[in-house]
Scaffold this active site. Sequence first.
Site, mmCIF file in Angstrom:
data_model
loop_
_atom_site.group_PDB
_atom_site.id
_atom_site.type_symbol
_atom_site.label_atom_id
_atom_site.label_comp_id
_atom_site.label_asym_id
_atom_site.label_seq_id
_atom_site.Cartn_x
_atom_site.Cartn_y
_atom_site.Cartn_z
ATOM 1 N N ASN A 141 17.086 26.920 -3.093
ATOM 2 C CA ASN A 141 17.463 26.889 -1.678
ATOM 3 C C ASN A 141 18.452 28.027 -1.415
ATOM 4 O O ASN A 141 19.593 27.985 -1.877
ATOM 5 C CB ASN A 141 18.093 25.523 -1.371
ATOM 6 N N HIS A 201 11.895 26.257 5.778
ATOM 7 C CA HIS A 201 13.110 26.394 4.969
ATOM 8 C C HIS A 201 12.817 25.762 3.610
ATOM 9 O O HIS A 201 12.133 24.742 3.522
ATOM 10 C CB HIS A 201 14.286 25.682 5.656
ATOM 11 N N CYS A 261 21.678 26.328 6.847
ATOM 12 C CA CYS A 261 20.280 26.583 6.472
ATOM 13 C C CYS A 261 19.379 26.877 7.672
ATOM 14 O O CYS A 261 18.290 27.417 7.508
ATOM 15 C CB CYS A 261 19.718 25.409 5.678
HETATM 16 O O1 UT7 Z 1 19.053 22.829 2.860
HETATM 17 C C1 UT7 Z 1 19.870 21.956 3.573
HETATM 18 C C2 UT7 Z 1 19.360 20.590 3.582
HETATM 19 N N1 UT7 Z 1 19.375 20.042 2.271
HETATM 20 C C3 UT7 Z 1 18.378 19.266 1.910
HETATM 21 O O2 UT7 Z 1 17.450 19.104 2.670
HETATM 22 C C4 UT7 Z 1 18.462 18.539 0.591
HETATM 23 C C5 UT7 Z 1 18.011 17.131 0.783
HETATM 24 N N2 UT7 Z 1 18.087 16.311 -0.393
HETATM 25 C C6 UT7 Z 1 17.321 16.478 -1.498
HETATM 26 O O3 UT7 Z 1 16.581 17.429 -1.614
HETATM 27 C C7 UT7 Z 1 17.356 15.409 -2.555
HETATM 28 O O4 UT7 Z 1 17.994 14.266 -2.040
HETATM 29 C C8 UT7 Z 1 18.051 15.829 -3.882
HETATM 30 C C9 UT7 Z 1 17.150 16.808 -4.609
HETATM 31 C C10 UT7 Z 1 19.384 16.454 -3.575
HETATM 32 C C11 UT7 Z 1 18.237 14.610 -4.775
HETATM 33 O O5 UT7 Z 1 17.006 13.943 -5.001
HETATM 34 P P1 UT7 Z 1 16.900 12.355 -4.801
HETATM 35 O O6 UT7 Z 1 15.536 11.989 -5.198
HETATM 36 O O7 UT7 Z 1 17.330 12.071 -3.401
HETATM 37 O O8 UT7 Z 1 17.925 11.812 -5.862
HETATM 38 P P2 UT7 Z 1 19.246 10.928 -5.652
HETATM 39 O O9 UT7 Z 1 20.324 11.733 -5.039
HETATM 40 O O10 UT7 Z 1 18.865 9.635 -4.989
HETATM 41 O O11 UT7 Z 1 19.624 10.627 -7.162
HETATM 42 C C12 UT7 Z 1 18.735 9.928 -8.047
HETATM 43 C C13 UT7 Z 1 19.343 9.929 -9.426
HETATM 44 C C14 UT7 Z 1 20.800 9.486 -9.448
HETATM 45 O O12 UT7 Z 1 21.006 8.702 -10.615
HETATM 46 P P3 UT7 Z 1 21.001 7.096 -10.548
HETATM 47 O O13 UT7 Z 1 22.109 6.761 -9.597
HETATM 48 O O14 UT7 Z 1 19.643 6.728 -10.049
HETATM 49 O O15 UT7 Z 1 21.270 6.721 -11.965
HETATM 50 C C15 UT7 Z 1 21.551 10.783 -9.572
HETATM 51 O O16 UT7 Z 1 22.802 10.610 -10.207
HETATM 52 O O17 UT7 Z 1 19.328 11.260 -9.968
HETATM 53 C C16 UT7 Z 1 20.631 11.589 -10.442
HETATM 54 N N3 UT7 Z 1 20.821 13.022 -10.323
HETATM 55 C C17 UT7 Z 1 20.450 13.890 -11.290
HETATM 56 N N4 UT7 Z 1 19.901 13.708 -12.494
HETATM 57 C C18 UT7 Z 1 19.644 14.797 -13.230
HETATM 58 C C19 UT7 Z 1 21.341 13.724 -9.294
HETATM 59 N N5 UT7 Z 1 21.310 15.032 -9.566
HETATM 60 C C20 UT7 Z 1 20.777 15.156 -10.802
HETATM 61 C C21 UT7 Z 1 20.485 16.270 -11.614
HETATM 62 N N6 UT7 Z 1 19.905 16.040 -12.813
HETATM 63 N N7 UT7 Z 1 20.737 17.535 -11.241
#
Ligand code: UT7
Length: 321
Positions: free
Chosen positions: A278, A248, A112
Amino acid sequence: MYARITGTGSYLPEKVLHNRDLEKIVDTSDKWIRERTGIIKRHIAAEGQTTRDLAVEAARRALQSAGRQPQDVDLIIVATTTPDKVFPSTACLVQQSLDIHGCPAFDVQAVCTGFVYALGVADKFIRSGSHRCALVIGAETISRILDWSDRSTCVLFGDGAGAVVLEPSEAPGILSTHLHADGKYEELLHVPGGVSRGYPAEEAGGAFVQMKGNEVFRIAVNTLGKIVDETLEENQLQKSDIDWLVPHQANIRIIAATAKKLNLDMNQVVVTVDEHGNTSAASIPLALDVAVREGRIKPGQTLIMEAFGGGFTWGSALLRL
Ligand code: UT7
């Protein structure tokens, strides 16, 4: 002598995938995707449409806006993680499509952060006086390395390409670039398999993006805050000297955190993550082109680009348009 951006261009594939379409593929919701990422839709390359195809279209548009012909180009750098072939490089394929012969053409791989790396490299070529017309492209078909059954990654990304033309100028253009990497974070964001390592059958998902999203999120916010400080300090600028943030586009919450760090209002931030998702190395030049064509970013304004990605890699560029 500075290197200045004299033209911008971009291209998005026709097919659009909305959050609602993803609800039919994985256990997710439009609400979750919007609230956690800011993404509403993304573009996906058609079958047979490759990174080279997207890159060539973006490059043609950038050349047109710079008032240049392909024959004027004497350097081609493509930032991509999703090349058409193992070799030749995508830059060589773009060169062939544009009917350019003989100039150096190579790819840069910093995921990225790829476009910021490519811009940093091209800036040095131009400022040294060795080259006079560089095509710098970020192009990706990330959809090809997504596991479409993994909701934690497949909802985040999209395909596209953006390009700039860089030429020498006595008036300030690129003021500084700042490039960093730390390979110790290899496994937080990666595609486990590869040409040399192979794609072990037992390693499920070895050919696809894997990410520990919340850990990446935390480090990204922290690191981008620091790179913004580093960029301002090195140029002895105040936050109030910055007109635009062109970040980004990974997540609206990461973008908003960096804007806050810079005391910038969100209307001084170019946001395309809602419409593009992204697009990895393509996201910054895509966002830049959108804002320039809409007349939002004006000649003479000062903008900061920043990116964070797999590696980890991160970087920034401070420039005057
Ligand atoms: O470009 C390169 C660099 N990349 C980035 O900078 C990405 C960085 N990360 C992020 O943008 C975020 O961490 C994400 C968007 C990927 C995830 O958001 P989050 O607020 O960090 O969520 P999380 O991974 O902590 O997950 C929270 C909950 C989980 O469920 P439980 O364990 O709380 O029951 C996940 O299983 O959300 C769940 N979850 C989803 N639910 C519905 C994860 N993906 C999804 C989804 N739809 N697509």
